[in-house]
Design a protein around this motif. Structure first.
Motif, PDB file in Angstrom:
ATOM      1  N   GLU A 105       0.844  -1.190   0.000  1.00 16.54           N
ATOM      2  CA  GLU A 105       0.000   0.000   0.000  1.00 16.54           C
ATOM      3  C   GLU A 105       0.882   1.244   0.000  1.00 16.54           C
ATOM      4  O   GLU A 105       2.038   1.207   0.414  1.00 16.54           O
ATOM      5  CB  GLU A 105      -0.912   0.031   1.232  1.00 16.54           C
ATOM      6  CG  GLU A 105      -2.013  -1.024   1.223  1.00 16.54           C
ATOM      7  CD  GLU A 105      -3.063  -0.763   0.154  1.00 16.54           C
ATOM      8  OE1 GLU A 105      -3.146   0.379  -0.361  1.00 16.54           O
ATOM      9  OE2 GLU A 105      -3.818  -1.708  -0.171  1.00 16.54           O
ATOM     10  N   ASN A 106       0.293   2.365  -0.434  1.00 24.51           N
ATOM     11  CA  ASN A 106       1.032   3.626  -0.364  1.00 24.51           C
ATOM     12  C   ASN A 106       1.133   4.132   1.065  1.00 24.51           C
ATOM     13  O   ASN A 106       2.025   4.923   1.384  1.00 24.51           O
ATOM     14  CB  ASN A 106       0.407   4.677  -1.270  1.00 24.51           C
ATOM     15  CG  ASN A 106      -1.080   4.873  -1.035  1.00 24.51           C
ATOM     16  OD1 ASN A 106      -1.821   3.939  -0.745  1.00 24.51           O
ATOM     17  ND2 ASN A 106      -1.544   6.097  -1.201  1.00 24.51           N
ATOM     18  N   GLU A 107       0.253   3.682   1.964  1.00 26.11           N
ATOM     19  CA  GLU A 107       0.384   4.025   3.384  1.00 26.11           C
ATOM     20  C   GLU A 107       1.436   3.102   3.982  1.00 26.11           C
ATOM     21  O   GLU A 107       1.323   1.876   3.909  1.00 26.11           O
ATOM     22  CB  GLU A 107      -0.946   3.842   4.108  1.00 26.11           C
ATOM     23  CG  GLU A 107      -1.019   4.554   5.441  1.00 26.11           C
ATOM     24  CD  GLU A 107      -0.121   3.972   6.526  1.00 26.11           C
ATOM     25  OE1 GLU A 107       0.742   4.715   7.046  1.00 26.11           O
ATOM     26  OE2 GLU A 107      -0.269   2.771   6.848  1.00 26.11           O
ATOM     27  N   THR A 128      -8.203  10.073   1.473  1.00 24.92           N
ATOM     28  CA  THR A 128      -9.207   9.149   0.964  1.00 24.92           C
ATOM     29  C   THR A 128      -8.628   8.442  -0.255  1.00 24.92           C
ATOM     30  O   THR A 128      -8.344   9.077  -1.276  1.00 24.92           O
ATOM     31  CB  THR A 128     -10.505   9.877   0.584  1.00 24.92           C
ATOM     32  OG1 THR A 128     -11.030  10.519   1.747  1.00 24.92           O
ATOM     33  CG2 THR A 128     -11.545   8.894   0.062  1.00 24.92           C
ATOM     34  N   VAL A 129      -8.410   7.141  -0.112  1.00 26.02           N
ATOM     35  CA  VAL A 129      -7.827   6.330  -1.190  1.00 26.02           C
ATOM     36  C   VAL A 129      -8.870   5.321  -1.639  1.00 26.02           C
ATOM     37  O   VAL A 129      -9.321   4.486  -0.850  1.00 26.02           O
ATOM     38  CB  VAL A 129      -6.556   5.610  -0.710  1.00 26.02           C
ATOM     39  CG1 VAL A 129      -5.941   4.794  -1.854  1.00 26.02           C
ATOM     40  CG2 VAL A 129      -5.546   6.604  -0.159  1.00 26.02           C
ATOM     41  N   ASP A 130      -9.287   5.434  -2.880  1.00 24.86           N
ATOM     42  CA  ASP A 130     -10.321   4.550  -3.435  1.00 24.86           C
ATOM     43  C   ASP A 130     -11.558   4.532  -2.547  1.00 24.86           C
ATOM     44  O   ASP A 130     -12.142   3.479  -2.258  1.00 24.86           O
ATOM     45  CB  ASP A 130      -9.783   3.132  -3.627  1.00 24.86           C
ATOM     46  CG  ASP A 130      -8.698   3.054  -4.680  1.00 24.86           C
ATOM     47  OD1 ASP A 130      -8.343   4.099  -5.251  1.00 24.86           O
ATOM     48  OD2 ASP A 130      -8.185   1.941  -4.916  1.00 24.86           O
ATOM     49  N   GLY A 131     -11.946   5.713  -2.085  1.00 24.88           N
ATOM     50  CA  GLY A 131     -13.162   5.848  -1.311  1.00 24.88           C
ATOM     51  C   GLY A 131     -13.050   5.501   0.155  1.00 24.88           C
ATOM     52  O   GLY A 131     -14.042   5.558   0.883  1.00 24.88           O
ATOM     53  N   VAL A 132     -11.850   5.163   0.628  1.00 21.34           N
ATOM     54  CA  VAL A 132     -11.643   4.754   2.014  1.00 21.34           C
ATOM     55  C   VAL A 132     -10.742   5.775   2.705  1.00 21.34           C
ATOM     56  O   VAL A 132      -9.687   6.146   2.174  1.00 21.34           O
ATOM     57  CB  VAL A 132     -11.015   3.355   2.094  1.00 21.34           C
ATOM     58  CG1 VAL A 132     -10.751   2.958   3.547  1.00 21.34           C
ATOM     59  CG2 VAL A 132     -11.922   2.323   1.414  1.00 21.34           C
ATOM     60  N   SER A 133     -11.137   6.224   3.888  1.00 23.01           N
ATOM     61  CA  SER A 133     -10.320   7.152   4.660  1.00 23.01           C
ATOM     62  C   SER A 133      -9.179   6.399   5.329  1.00 23.01           C
ATOM     63  O   SER A 133      -9.406   5.420   6.043  1.00 23.01           O
ATOM     64  CB  SER A 133     -11.178   7.852   5.705  1.00 23.01           C
ATOM     65  OG  SER A 133     -10.414   8.751   6.477  1.00 23.01           O
ATOM     66  N   VAL A 134      -7.952   6.865   5.096  1.00 21.23           N
ATOM     67  CA  VAL A 134      -6.755   6.206   5.618  1.00 21.23           C
ATOM     68  C   VAL A 134      -5.874   7.263   6.286  1.00 21.23           C
ATOM     69  O   VAL A 134      -5.624   8.321   5.710  1.00 21.23           O
ATOM     70  CB  VAL A 134      -5.961   5.501   4.501  1.00 21.23           C
ATOM     71  CG1 VAL A 134      -4.746   4.779   5.084  1.00 21.23           C
ATOM     72  CG2 VAL A 134      -6.846   4.516   3.740  1.00 21.23           C
ATOM     73  N   THR A 135      -5.400   6.955   7.478  1.00 16.65           N
ATOM     74  CA  THR A 135      -4.506   7.863   8.192  1.00 16.65           C
ATOM     75  C   THR A 135      -3.126   7.230   8.315  1.00 16.65           C
ATOM     76  O   THR A 135      -3.002   6.056   8.669  1.00 16.65           O
ATOM     77  CB  THR A 135      -5.050   8.175   9.600  1.00 16.65           C
ATOM     78  OG1 THR A 135      -6.314   8.829   9.470  1.00 16.65           O
ATOM     79  CG2 THR A 135      -4.095   9.084  10.371  1.00 16.65           C
ATOM     80  N   GLY A 136      -2.102   7.997   8.009  1.00 11.86           N
ATOM     81  CA  GLY A 136      -0.748   7.489   8.118  1.00 11.86           C
ATOM     82  C   GLY A 136       0.215   8.301   7.294  1.00 11.86           C
ATOM     83  O   GLY A 136       0.036   9.511   7.098  1.00 11.86           O
TER      84      GLY A 136
END
Length: 394
Positions: A105-107, A128-136
């Motif tokens: 993953e990019n995260e 928001t990656v592909d509609g999903v919120s990601v923190t990192g």
């Protein structure tokens, strides 16, 4: 090195057993409007050295040998090769300055020591990656020079505590470094090293001005892996990425397929109503065969699990895909109980090994052409029982 190596004396495949035995010692040290492919599924790869000449069932080292080493490191790739994997997988994401690096993953907060670098504390963010919120922390916010200051670590330490021994041993590799490694290993071994290369989140990255397909194709051409018999599979969960690659290179291509009720992200952005369930119908497979040579379905699309986690009734996907000239490279087989179907688990420890050989046998009996596995040695031993006398062109 794990204890699976002692099982290499089982019958079948003398030459491969010899190689594996030596390796055990060594290891310890707008989608529809895009152009279709340059070669159809029925035409590509039948020449000498093409993908149709590979063993069946094929064993693909998932992110290398991620059951034994931190994933997507040169250490993980090397061990997978030493254990006998037929093909080694890479997932590609870009850096801020456009270099392709190998991360699932990019995260990267979970796969590197970036959190231990105070100079990068301010880079932690939510996207928001592909509609999903990601923190990192995200590769697209780092230059390659900055990324090179980080070290890789085990992604799931609670399950694979032994892998944490190797935290910090390797850096994040660029794809060009992997290509050079594969060329060196191929010359040393006297045979080509096959790669299975995924474009991750290609629509998302194209929106950032960091398209993956063009730099990937340029590297493949530079290292002689762009032809229809090239020792590489190109894969993506987004069909439009595979279509784009089909216009740039002739290397064999695989469309990855997630759960039946999901939609590829490029379908979401293009307002294409089809789901994966539509793509695994005969009509959907015919469409895929117009620009790809194979599919990479989740194993549940081949044999779904029941409510209690056991394997249910197989679908017709293997038969239907073969009828369209497509090979099947399903994912992912692992040794630990937590990942195995319920009937193949042993004991109550979710992190202990279950009857992985039994699970492999069941999947191979269904006629798949390959399987992704975190444990290439286990997969290879299971596959060898199905290889003698079995033709690759059914």
């Amino acid at each position: 090195m794990s204890e699976q190596g002692v099982a290499l004396m089982m019958p079948g495949g003398t030459a491969r057993r010899t190689v594996l035995g030596a390796a055990v010692l060594a290891a310890g040290t707008g989608i529809g409007t895009l152009a279709t492919g340059t070669a159809s599924a029925s035409e590509a790869g039948h020449g000498e050295g093409g993908y149709r000449d590979l063993p069946v069932p094929l064993v693909i080292g998932h992110r290398g040998s991620s059951g034994y080493r931190p994933e997507h490191t040169l250490g993980s790739y090397q061990l997978a090769l030493d254990l006998g994997a037929d093909v080694i997988e890479q997932d590609l994401v870009p850096t801020k300055d456009g270099h392709l690096v190998c991360r699932h993953e990019n995260e990267i907060g979970g796969t590197t020591d970036v959190a231990d670098h105070p100079e990068f504390t301010g880079r932690r963010t939510t996207k928001t990656v592909d509609g999903v919120s990601v923190t990192g922390w995200f590769t697209e916010d780092f230059t390659l020079a900055e990324l090179r200051t980080l070290r890789a670590k085990e992604r799931i330490p609670a399950i694979r505590q032994r892998n944490t021994l190797y935290d910090g041993r390797w850096a994040v590799p660029t794809f060009e470094e992997v290509l050079r490694w594969a060329d060196r290993e191929g010359k040393r071994r006297g045979k080509r090293v096959w790669l299975h290369v995924e474009t991750k989140h290609p629509t998302y990255f194209r929106g950032l001005g960091l398209g993956l397909e063009e730099p990937l194709s340029a590297l493949l051409r530079r290292y002689g892996r762009d032809g229809r018999n090239a020792a590489v599979f190109l894969q993506s969960f987004e069909p439009s990425s595979i279509q784009r690659l089909s216009r740039l290179v002739s290397a064999p291509r695989v469309v990855l397929l997630s759960a039946a009720n999901t939609r590829p992200w490029d379908f979401e952005t293009a307002k294409d109503p089809r789901t994966v369930a539509d793509l695994v119908t005969p009509e959907g497979l015919k469409w895929i065969a117009g620009f790809a040579q194979g599919i990479g379905p989740t194993l549940d699309l081949i044999v779904p699990r029941t409510a209690d986690g056991r394997l249910g009734t197989p679908t017709t996907l293997v038969r239907d895909a073969h009828a369209r000239g497509l090979v099947l490279h399903p994912y992912t087989a692992r040794n630990e109980n937590t990942f195995l179907p319920a009937e193949y688990r042993k004991g109550t420890d979710p992190n202990a090994y279950g009857d992985a050989f039994g699970a492999f046998k069941r999947y191979f009996e269904l006629g798949v052409d390959a399987i992704f596995t975190d444990n290439p040695d286990t997969g290879l031993l299971a596959a060898e029982a199905f290889r003698p006398g079995r033709g690759v062109n059914r």
